[in-house]
Scaffold this motif. Sequence first.
Motif, PDB file in Angstrom:
ATOM      1  N   ALA A  16      18.968  86.726  94.584  1.00 59.00           N
ATOM      2  CA  ALA A  16      20.407  86.713  94.848  1.00 59.00           C
ATOM      3  C   ALA A  16      20.932  88.128  95.078  1.00 59.00           C
ATOM      4  CB  ALA A  16      21.151  86.041  93.701  1.00 59.00           C
ATOM      5  N   GLU A  17      20.463  89.081  94.274  1.00 58.64           N
ATOM      6  CA  GLU A  17      20.877  90.485  94.430  1.00 58.64           C
ATOM      7  C   GLU A  17      20.421  91.029  95.780  1.00 58.64           C
ATOM      8  OE1 GLU A  17      22.649  92.511  92.611  1.00 58.64           O
ATOM      9  OE2 GLU A  17      22.796  91.592  90.631  1.00 58.64           O
ATOM     10  N   ALA A  18      19.189  90.694  96.170  1.00 60.03           N
ATOM     11  CA  ALA A  18      18.669  91.159  97.459  1.00 60.03           C
ATOM     12  C   ALA A  18      19.486  90.563  98.601  1.00 60.03           C
ATOM     13  CB  ALA A  18      17.202  90.771  97.600  1.00 60.03           C
ATOM     14  N   ALA A  19      19.841  89.296  98.492  1.00 59.23           N
ATOM     15  CA  ALA A  19      20.669  88.653  99.513  1.00 59.23           C
ATOM     16  C   ALA A  19      22.026  89.333  99.607  1.00 59.23           C
ATOM     17  CB  ALA A  19      20.842  87.174  99.187  1.00 59.23           C
ATOM     18  N   MET A  20      22.593  89.671  98.457  1.00 63.15           N
ATOM     19  CA  MET A  20      23.878  90.358  98.431  1.00 63.15           C
ATOM     20  C   MET A  20      23.791  91.712  99.141  1.00 63.15           C
ATOM     21  SD  MET A  20      26.190  91.410  95.129  1.00 63.15           S
ATOM     22  CE  MET A  20      25.136  92.805  94.724  1.00 63.15           C
ATOM     23  N   GLU A  21      22.693  92.429  98.919  1.00 64.79           N
ATOM     24  CA  GLU A  21      22.513  93.736  99.565  1.00 64.79           C
ATOM     25  C   GLU A  21      22.375  93.583 101.081  1.00 64.79           C
ATOM     26  OE1 GLU A  21      19.111  95.353  97.646  1.00 64.79           O
ATOM     27  OE2 GLU A  21      20.111  95.619  95.700  1.00 64.79           O
ATOM     28  N   LEU A  22      21.630  92.584 101.527  1.00 55.97           N
ATOM     29  CA  LEU A  22      21.465  92.352 102.960  1.00 55.97           C
ATOM     30  C   LEU A  22      22.796  92.018 103.620  1.00 55.97           C
ATOM     31  CD1 LEU A  22      18.160  90.260 103.113  1.00 55.97           C
ATOM     32  CD2 LEU A  22      18.521  92.525 104.103  1.00 55.97           C
ATOM     33  N   ILE A  23      23.553  91.117 103.000  1.00 55.77           N
ATOM     34  CA  ILE A  23      24.855  90.723 103.558  1.00 55.77           C
ATOM     35  C   ILE A  23      25.801  91.912 103.564  1.00 55.77           C
ATOM     36  CG2 ILE A  23      26.864  89.231 103.235  1.00 55.77           C
ATOM     37  CD1 ILE A  23      24.939  87.207 101.897  1.00 55.77           C
ATOM     38  N   GLY A  24      25.778  92.695 102.493  1.00 57.89           N
ATOM     39  CA  GLY A  24      26.659  93.865 102.418  1.00 57.89           C
ATOM     40  C   GLY A  24      26.350  94.880 103.496  1.00 57.89           C
ATOM     41  N   ALA A  25      25.081  95.017 103.857  1.00 51.08           N
ATOM     42  CA  ALA A  25      24.675  96.007 104.858  1.00 51.08           C
ATOM     43  C   ALA A  25      24.931  95.548 106.285  1.00 51.08           C
ATOM     44  CB  ALA A  25      23.199  96.352 104.677  1.00 51.08           C
ATOM     45  N   GLY A  26      24.788  94.248 106.542  1.00 50.32           N
ATOM     46  CA  GLY A  26      24.889  93.799 107.933  1.00 50.32           C
ATOM     47  C   GLY A  26      25.632  92.508 108.170  1.00 50.32           C
ATOM     48  N   GLY A  27      26.330  91.997 107.148  1.00 47.69           N
ATOM     49  CA  GLY A  27      27.061  90.747 107.319  1.00 47.69           C
ATOM     50  C   GLY A  27      26.182  89.530 107.130  1.00 47.69           C
ATOM     51  N   LEU A  28      26.791  88.368 107.239  1.00 51.45           N
ATOM     52  CA  LEU A  28      26.057  87.122 107.012  1.00 51.45           C
ATOM     53  C   LEU A  28      24.898  86.930 107.986  1.00 51.45           C
ATOM     54  CD1 LEU A  28      28.950  84.609 106.219  1.00 51.45           C
ATOM     55  CD2 LEU A  28      27.145  85.335 104.675  1.00 51.45           C
ATOM     56  N   SER A  29      25.075  87.420 109.212  1.00 48.91           N
ATOM     57  CA  SER A  29      24.026  87.226 110.222  1.00 48.91           C
ATOM     58  C   SER A  29      22.751  87.979 109.880  1.00 48.91           C
ATOM     59  CB  SER A  29      24.532  87.672 111.601  1.00 48.91           C
ATOM     60  OG  SER A  29      24.865  89.057 111.590  1.00 48.91           O
ATOM     61  N   SER A  30      22.836  88.946 108.990  1.00 51.06           N
ATOM     62  CA  SER A  30      21.655  89.740 108.629  1.00 51.06           C
ATOM     63  C   SER A  30      20.827  89.083 107.535  1.00 51.06           C
ATOM     64  CB  SER A  30      22.082  91.133 108.157  1.00 51.06           C
ATOM     65  OG  SER A  30      22.778  91.052 106.926  1.00 51.06           O
ATOM     66  N   LEU A  31      21.328  87.989 106.985  1.00 51.40           N
ATOM     67  CA  LEU A  31      20.604  87.336 105.898  1.00 51.40           C
ATOM     68  C   LEU A  31      19.417  86.546 106.435  1.00 51.40           C
ATOM     69  CD1 LEU A  31      20.508  86.648 102.869  1.00 51.40           C
ATOM     70  CD2 LEU A  31      21.935  84.650 103.368  1.00 51.40           C
ATOM     71  N   SER A  32      18.242  86.819 105.904  1.00 49.76           N
ATOM     72  CA  SER A  32      17.040  86.082 106.286  1.00 49.76           C
ATOM     73  C   SER A  32      16.114  85.993 105.095  1.00 49.76           C
ATOM     74  CB  SER A  32      16.322  86.764 107.452  1.00 49.76           C
ATOM     75  OG  SER A  32      15.731  87.986 107.027  1.00 49.76           O
ATOM     76  N   ILE A  33      15.337  84.937 105.047  1.00 50.78           N
ATOM     77  CA  ILE A  33      14.383  84.775 103.955  1.00 50.78           C
ATOM     78  C   ILE A  33      13.346  85.895 103.982  1.00 50.78           C
ATOM     79  CG2 ILE A  33      12.624  83.266 102.977  1.00 50.78           C
ATOM     80  CD1 ILE A  33      15.501  82.272 102.598  1.00 50.78           C
ATOM     81  N   ALA A  34      12.915  86.268 105.205  1.00 52.29           N
ATOM     82  CA  ALA A  34      11.945  87.359 105.326  1.00 52.29           C
ATOM     83  C   ALA A  34      12.521  88.664 104.793  1.00 52.29           C
ATOM     84  CB  ALA A  34      11.526  87.520 106.783  1.00 52.29           C
ATOM     85  N   GLY A  35      13.795  88.936 105.124  1.00 49.65           N
ATOM     86  CA  GLY A  35      14.441  90.151 104.649  1.00 49.65           C
ATOM     87  C   GLY A  35      14.586  90.171 103.139  1.00 49.65           C
ATOM     88  N   ILE A  36      14.907  89.016 102.568  1.00 56.15           N
ATOM     89  CA  ILE A  36      15.014  88.918 101.113  1.00 56.15           C
ATOM     90  C   ILE A  36      13.662  89.208 100.474  1.00 56.15           C
ATOM     91  CG2 ILE A  36      15.373  87.317  99.191  1.00 56.15           C
ATOM     92  CD1 ILE A  36      17.466  85.905 100.956  1.00 56.15           C
ATOM     93  N   GLY A  37      12.611  88.583 101.013  1.00 58.10           N
ATOM     94  CA  GLY A  37      11.278  88.795 100.476  1.00 58.10           C
ATOM     95  C   GLY A  37      10.868  90.252 100.511  1.00 58.10           C
ATOM     96  N   GLU A  38      11.196  90.924 101.617  1.00 58.05           N
ATOM     97  CA  GLU A  38      10.840  92.334 101.751  1.00 58.05           C
ATOM     98  C   GLU A  38      11.548  93.185 100.698  1.00 58.05           C
ATOM     99  OE1 GLU A  38      10.964  95.893 105.146  1.00 58.05           O
ATOM    100  OE2 GLU A  38      11.499  93.821 105.674  1.00 58.05           O
ATOM    101  N   ARG A  39      12.836  92.899 100.451  1.00 57.45           N
ATOM    102  CA  ARG A  39      13.583  93.684  99.475  1.00 57.45           C
ATOM    103  C   ARG A  39      13.093  93.437  98.049  1.00 57.45           C
ATOM    104  NH1 ARG A  39      18.653  96.297 100.323  1.00 57.45           N
ATOM    105  NH2 ARG A  39      19.122  96.448 102.536  1.00 57.45           N
ATOM    106  N   VAL A  40      12.745  92.203  97.764  1.00 55.58           N
ATOM    107  CA  VAL A  40      12.284  91.881  96.413  1.00 55.58           C
ATOM    108  C   VAL A  40      10.828  92.285  96.209  1.00 55.58           C
ATOM    109  CG1 VAL A  40      11.934  89.985  94.752  1.00 55.58           C
ATOM    110  CG2 VAL A  40      13.949  89.993  96.223  1.00 55.58           C
TER     111      VAL A  40
END
Length: 208
Positions: A16-40
């Motif tokens: 959830a924290e990683a998703a929040m960081e992705l959305i904060g950096a690039g908006g909702l369109s930047s949210l992806s499962i792959a991106g979350i996995g990479e951050r975590v």
Amino acid sequence: MRAVKTETDIRRDQIAEAAMELIGAGGLSSLSIAGIGERVGIVPSAVYRHYKGKDAVLDAVLQLLRARMLAHVEAVRGETPGALLRLRLLLVRHMTMLVEHPAFSHVVFAHFSHAGHAARWSGLHDTMCAYLKEIARIVEEGQHEGAIRSDIPSRTAAVMFIGLVLPAAMLHRLSGGDFDASAHVDAAWPVFLRGLAADGDRRRRRSG
């Protein structure tokens, strides 16, 4: 006493924290499962073991928003017994949260702009109602102690309190950060206070 978090709970929080960081950096369109996995630091399939997909992750982000908003109320209750100062501290905390964690603004304002997910709308409504209830409680405590006018409905004061924050957060976002939300809070609080404080409290403030 709070329950000890399991390894699964901790991983869900990290996602959830990683998703929040992705959305904060690039908006909702930047949210992806792959991106979350990479951050975590896990493979995408591991994300799916905890959440069914992006919708479930977004729900978790909104739960994170709810938890933090209510945690701020709990924190200011521990910082001061005075209702007016509690409201002032809560205002600063709320604005700081929205400015420093733009993901919350992205998610909230995205739902304001279109119909969105019905269940998520309902969850967001429940969160706002819970927060308003806590603010109204602080107002009522201030009325009981004589610091806040008794002729003001506590829920009305709570909605007006929220009105000090959300429009400013929206302007901050729309302006790309040019609108100074913190300066707005500093300027708006005394105006709000003049309409809220009991006569005796206003006289003490003027004489001080």
